[in-house]
Design an enzyme around this catalytic site. Structure first.
Site, PDB file in Angstrom:
ATOM      1  CE  LYS A 262      -4.184  -1.653   2.105  1.00  0.00           C
ATOM      2  NZ  LYS A 262      -5.031  -1.621   3.281  1.00  0.00           N
TER       3      LYS A 262
ATOM      4  N   GLY B 198       9.040  -2.355  11.987  1.00  0.00           N
ATOM      5  CA  GLY B 198       8.423  -1.054  12.263  1.00  0.00           C
ATOM      6  C   GLY B 198       9.455   0.008  12.612  1.00  0.00           C
TER       7      GLY B 198
HETATM    8  P1  AMP Z   1       4.618  -4.346   2.950  1.00  0.00           P
HETATM    9  O1  AMP Z   1       4.400  -4.991   4.290  1.00  0.00           O
HETATM   10  O2  AMP Z   1       3.958  -3.051   2.756  1.00  0.00           O
HETATM   11  O3  AMP Z   1       6.095  -4.329   2.588  1.00  0.00           O
HETATM   12  O4  AMP Z   1       3.869  -5.266   1.901  1.00  0.00           O
HETATM   13  C1  AMP Z   1       4.195  -6.591   1.703  1.00  0.00           C
HETATM   14  C2  AMP Z   1       3.090  -7.281   0.994  1.00  0.00           C
HETATM   15  O5  AMP Z   1       2.859  -6.671  -0.274  1.00  0.00           O
HETATM   16  C3  AMP Z   1       3.398  -8.734   0.729  1.00  0.00           C
HETATM   17  O6  AMP Z   1       2.541  -9.530   1.489  1.00  0.00           O
HETATM   18  C4  AMP Z   1       3.122  -8.896  -0.762  1.00  0.00           C
HETATM   19  O7  AMP Z   1       2.405 -10.056  -1.077  1.00  0.00           O
HETATM   20  C5  AMP Z   1       2.283  -7.669  -1.081  1.00  0.00           C
HETATM   21  N1  AMP Z   1       2.337  -7.319  -2.509  1.00  0.00           N
HETATM   22  C6  AMP Z   1       3.399  -7.058  -3.265  1.00  0.00           C
HETATM   23  N2  AMP Z   1       3.038  -6.846  -4.545  1.00  0.00           N
HETATM   24  C7  AMP Z   1       1.705  -6.986  -4.606  1.00  0.00           C
HETATM   25  C8  AMP Z   1       0.729  -6.922  -5.649  1.00  0.00           C
HETATM   26  N3  AMP Z   1       1.101  -6.647  -6.889  1.00  0.00           N
HETATM   27  N4  AMP Z   1      -0.556  -7.111  -5.332  1.00  0.00           N
HETATM   28  C9  AMP Z   1      -0.926  -7.373  -4.068  1.00  0.00           C
HETATM   29  N5  AMP Z   1      -0.068  -7.471  -3.043  1.00  0.00           N
HETATM   30  C10 AMP Z   1       1.231  -7.284  -3.306  1.00  0.00           C
END
Ligand code: AMP
Length: 417
Positions: free
Chosen positions: A219, A398
């Protein structure tokens, strides 16, 4: 004044050390991954080898009261085995005066879970859901008042304080920050904290150029502050993963069913405009692997990231994106990687993230400084076997994320200020 663990004389001293022993346990209360305990060993062994005694304190899980499920007793035998000495246990972290006083050089005492007490976090507990603002305010004031005694008691056990819990350094808790005030001349970072702080400085203060940040993950909303801080620091910004589609849609691209946040499109455009103004080159994904379902047996195809058909969603970076990014990465001297560029938990969608890990390893071999931290990219490099092939992998999700946002972490501030 901050002292350094390497030059501190621990002879005859009692050191109270905040570690992060918040390890995962299975249903039989056995440790399933002891990485966090091992990470603190150099600091703990240094105190013992230097002729000191140890009082170790940590939290485990998120208990809201005394709860045997979250007892640090579960890990006592393993800590003792790893340290190579018997470890005594204090059943109540607030009633350990006698045990602490009796410690001789070379002896170790582990305190029970700090979070059995609301005073550790300084947040009221047990408030009724319909509590009025007045009641909330009064409860907060009460816990803040009793927190002073809580901290004072912990501090009374020792002659010096070491913080080696990077995982909680972004929290201004009793044991991570407030206690440092009781040791104005005898407070210091442990080796793990020192390593994390150096890694942060290597990218935020002393980066060799060109400096590239790869920001991925799900996100935009959770990475907005990091993106904004990075614009002040980097030459190149690679934006991948689920969050990339918000940028692509904001510029008029068709993203099918891909993850996106419509309400963040104005901020995405602002980031792109700011980057242009500052001369930061932004590399969005030009080509995407799309799937018709979020599973290993989904149908897939590779399409331009701006023309994703309806009913399909972007799940990984396509080969053309990876080729462009590789070129940028291998021409950089400092690289920060935060967040996977695809849904790496599903093997079929993990190729892009794997390729980034390979590129970082290659860049490291060529002499670049590479830091992986502050998101699921840490899990990805570890799982894919690349953690020893990059310069540094952060242990604090975090905490690292907040450091990359440019914040001075309370656990760091308490020692240096
Ligand atoms: P974060 O904790 O913000 O670093 O997000 C990690 C998560 O982003 C992981 O669980 C990934 O599966 C997800 N992610 C990465 N690329 C995508 C995508 N194209 N669509 C959905 N989720 C994603």
């Amino acid at each position: 004044m901050q002292k350094f663990i390497d030059s501190y004389d621990f002879t005859g001293k009692k050191a109270i050390v905040r570690v992060d022993f918040n390890v995962p346990l299975n249903e039989n209360f056995e440790i399933t991954d002891d990485t966090r305990i091992r990470a603190a060993l150099p600091t703990l062994k240094k105190v013992l080898a230097g002729g000191g005694a140890l009082i170790i304190m940590s939290h485990l899980g998120r208990p809201k009261k005394v709860d045997p499920k979250f007892s640090l007793k579960h890990i006592l035998a393993h800590v003792s085995e790893l340290l190579g000495v018997p470890v005594q246990f204090a059943e109540d972290c607030q009633k350990a005066q006698a045990q602490a006083a009796a410690l001789k050089p070379g002896e170790v005492l582990l305190l029970e879970n700090l979070r059995y007490y609301a005073e550790e976090e300084g947040k009221p507990r047990g408030l009724a859901e319909d509590a009025s603002d007045e009641e909330k305010k009064a409860a907060k004031a009460a816990v803040k008042a009793s927190q002073k005694e809580f901290v004072k008691t912990l501090a009374s056990y020792a002659d010096c304080y070491i913080n080696d819990a990077f995982g909680t350094a972004h929290r201004a808790h009793a044991s991570t920050a407030l206690i440092a005030d009781y040791f104005p001349e005898d407070k210091m970072f442990g080796y793990l904290m020192e390593g994390e702080i150096k890694a942060i400085d290597n990218v935020l203060k002393n980066a060799q150029r060109p400096f590239t940040a790869i920001i991925g993950g799900s996100k935009v909303s959770s990475k907005l502050a990091v993106l904004e801080n990075m614009l002040e620091k980097v030459d190149n910004l690679i934006i991948g993963g689920g969050m990339g589609y918000t940028f692509i849609k904001a510029q008029g691209g068709h993203i099918g069913n891909s993850l996106h946040e419509d309400d963040l499109m104005p901020q995405a455009l602002e980031i792109l405009a700011k980057a242009k103004e500052k001369g930061v080159k932004v590399y969005l994904s030009v080509q995407t692997l799309v799937a018709d379902a979020f599973s290993q047996d989904a149908n897939t195809q590779v399409v331009p990231s701006t023309a994703i058909p309806e009913g399909w969603e972007g799940v990984d970076a396509g080969p053309d994106s990876l080729a462009i990014w590789k070129d940028v990465i291998l021409n950089s001297k400092t690289i920060l990687w935060n967040g996977p560029v695809g849904v790496f938990e599903i093997e079929k969608f993990a190729q892009g993230t794997l390729q980034i890990a390979r590129d970082l390893a290659e860049a490291t071999e060529k002499g670049a400084y590479t830091l992986v931290g502050g998101g699921d990219s840490v899990a990805a490099v570890t799982q894919m076997g690349f953690s020893k092939k990059v310069s540094y992998v952060s242990t604090g999700g975090g905490a690292m994320l907040e450091a990359l946002e440019g914040k001075l972490l309370p656990g760091i501030a308490a020692i240096v200020e």
